[in-house]
Structures are given as structure tokens and as C-alpha cells.
Motif scaffolding. Sequence first.
Motif, short mmCIF file in Angstrom:
data_model
loop_
_atom_site.label_atom_id
_atom_site.label_comp_id
_atom_site.label_asym_id
_atom_site.label_seq_id
_atom_site.Cartn_x
_atom_site.Cartn_y
_atom_site.Cartn_z
N GLN A 31 74.18 -8.18 14.98
CA GLN A 31 74.64 -9.18 14.99
C GLN A 31 72.77 -9.62 16.35
O GLN A 31 72.38 -11.05 16.13
CB GLN A 31 75.99 -9.98 16.48
CG GLN A 31 76.84 -10.23 15.27
CD GLN A 31 78.13 -9.89 16.62
OE1 GLN A 31 78.21 -10.74 17.52
NE2 GLN A 31 79.36 -9.92 15.49
N LYS A 32 72.53 -9.10 17.55
CA LYS A 32 71.42 -9.03 17.83
C LYS A 32 70.16 -9.28 16.90
O LYS A 32 69.19 -10.35 17.52
CB LYS A 32 71.15 -7.61 19.07
CG LYS A 32 70.15 -7.99 20.11
CD LYS A 32 69.96 -7.36 21.73
CE LYS A 32 68.55 -7.41 21.63
NZ LYS A 32 68.88 -6.32 23.00
N ASN A 34 70.19 -9.50 14.10
CA ASN A 34 69.83 -11.51 13.41
C ASN A 34 69.54 -12.49 14.21
O ASN A 34 69.00 -13.15 13.47
CB ASN A 34 71.67 -11.17 12.43
CG ASN A 34 71.82 -10.04 11.44
OD1 ASN A 34 71.23 -9.43 10.83
ND2 ASN A 34 73.47 -10.05 11.34
N ILE A 35 70.23 -12.15 15.41
CA ILE A 35 69.37 -13.57 16.06
C ILE A 35 68.05 -13.29 15.99
O ILE A 35 67.62 -14.23 16.25
CB ILE A 35 70.38 -13.23 17.45
CG1 ILE A 35 71.88 -14.16 16.64
CG2 ILE A 35 69.75 -14.47 18.47
CD1 ILE A 35 72.48 -13.81 18.03
N ILE A 38 65.84 -14.46 12.85
CA ILE A 38 65.94 -15.98 12.91
C ILE A 38 65.14 -16.29 14.02
O ILE A 38 64.84 -17.08 13.71
CB ILE A 38 67.46 -16.73 13.37
CG1 ILE A 38 68.02 -15.89 11.59
CG2 ILE A 38 67.52 -17.66 12.86
CD1 ILE A 38 69.44 -16.23 12.00
N GLU A 39 65.06 -15.46 15.65
CA GLU A 39 64.13 -16.66 16.44
C GLU A 39 62.31 -16.56 16.43
O GLU A 39 62.11 -17.26 16.14
CB GLU A 39 64.60 -16.10 17.73
CG GLU A 39 63.84 -16.53 18.85
CD GLU A 39 64.49 -18.35 18.82
OE1 GLU A 39 62.81 -19.29 19.54
OE2 GLU A 39 64.90 -18.67 18.45
N MET A 98 68.69 -13.32 23.81
CA MET A 98 69.22 -11.63 23.47
C MET A 98 68.72 -11.28 24.96
O MET A 98 68.78 -9.89 24.81
CB MET A 98 68.74 -11.49 22.23
CG MET A 98 70.11 -12.56 21.61
SD MET A 98 71.02 -12.95 21.74
CE MET A 98 72.19 -11.47 21.22
#
Length: 208
Positions: A31-32, A34-35, A38-39, A98
Motif C-alpha cells: 500500500q505504501k 502504491n501511494i 501515485i504521489e 508516508m
Amino acid sequence: MRQNVAPTKTNLLSLKSELKFARLGYELLDQKRNILVIELLNLVDQAVDSQDRVDRALSVAYESLEAAALAVGKRKVLTISSAVNIETKVDISRRKIMGVSLPVVDTSFVEHGPYYSPMGTSYWIDSSLQEFKKALELMGRLAELKISIIRLANEVRKTIRKVNALDKIAIPELTESVAFIQERLEENERDMLILMKMVKQRLENRKE
């Protein structure tokens, strides 16, 4: 499979706990990742746009400076430039995504004037000053974006390595170890059951 692991119930429970933790860690890191990706892509798009803005701003600023030189002469522009007293202030704060610390650049100006007489000057003098200030502000934002991209890209690489290590090495090894111990424990239980039946049969035969 982990070497030298005794097939005991204690080790089985311990490995199951490790496996559960590894799977949870994999999900969180995935999840980290992917975030962060995206950022990162968002910042890259912003950086491309910011670079275009800087290029245009510098182009306009230098055009204004050239127009000022044509209007009052290069020597006059040089004299005025040496009298310009503008303090540039760059404040750098931090924001986190993150757990990654990213810079926030804020550029401001403090004018200590009047630093030259408006007599005998041109509109282009003031225009070039304003345009160069705009360009400096945009360059601060561009620097913020570029540093942020570098830091996020490094964090993405680290996170990908951790995700791959869990997915390709740790989780498969733990899964194999758990399966091995479970199989050995089941074999031991079957052997014990057979042994107990044999003992029972012998006792019954003796009674007869």
C-alpha cells in the motif's frame, strides 16, 4: 525452508506468527509503495509544468532587461542594478508523505527603497525587476519539486526491495517451514496412534 528448525508445536506456533506478521508487513508495504508511486507521478507532472513556467518567466525577464538596455542604455541599467536593494528570503519548511520528509520552499522579497530615482529611467527597468522576482519564486518551487521527486524515488526503490524480499523470499520460506513442521507433526501423531493400537492389542492378547 528454514534450516535446523525442530518440528515442534512451539516452533510451529512461532513460525505461524512470523508468517502472519510477514504477510501483514507485505500488505502495508505494498500500500505504501502504491501511494508513493501515485504521489511521485503527480510531482513529476507538476515539475514538468513548473519547468515550463520557469523557462517562460526567465524568457520574459530577459526580454524586459534587453528592452530596458535599449531604452536607457546598458551603462545606465548597470548603474541602476548596482543600486537595487532587494532582500531575498527563502524559507524551507517540511511536510511528510508516508514518513518521507519533503521540502516546502517559500520565496519572499523585502524591498529597501527607493534604491534608485525614477527620473531618467524606463518602464522596462521596473518590469524586468518584477519579472526576475517572479522567476525566482518559480525557481524555488521547481527546486522544491525536484528534491521531492528524488527523495520519493529513493523511498519507492527501498520499498520495492522490501516488498520483493517479503514476497519472493521471507513469505515462501516461512510457508514452506510451516508446511514441513505440520506434516512432520501429523506423521508423529499417526505413528503414535499406530503404536498405541499395537500396545492395546498386545495387552488384550495377554488377557486372553
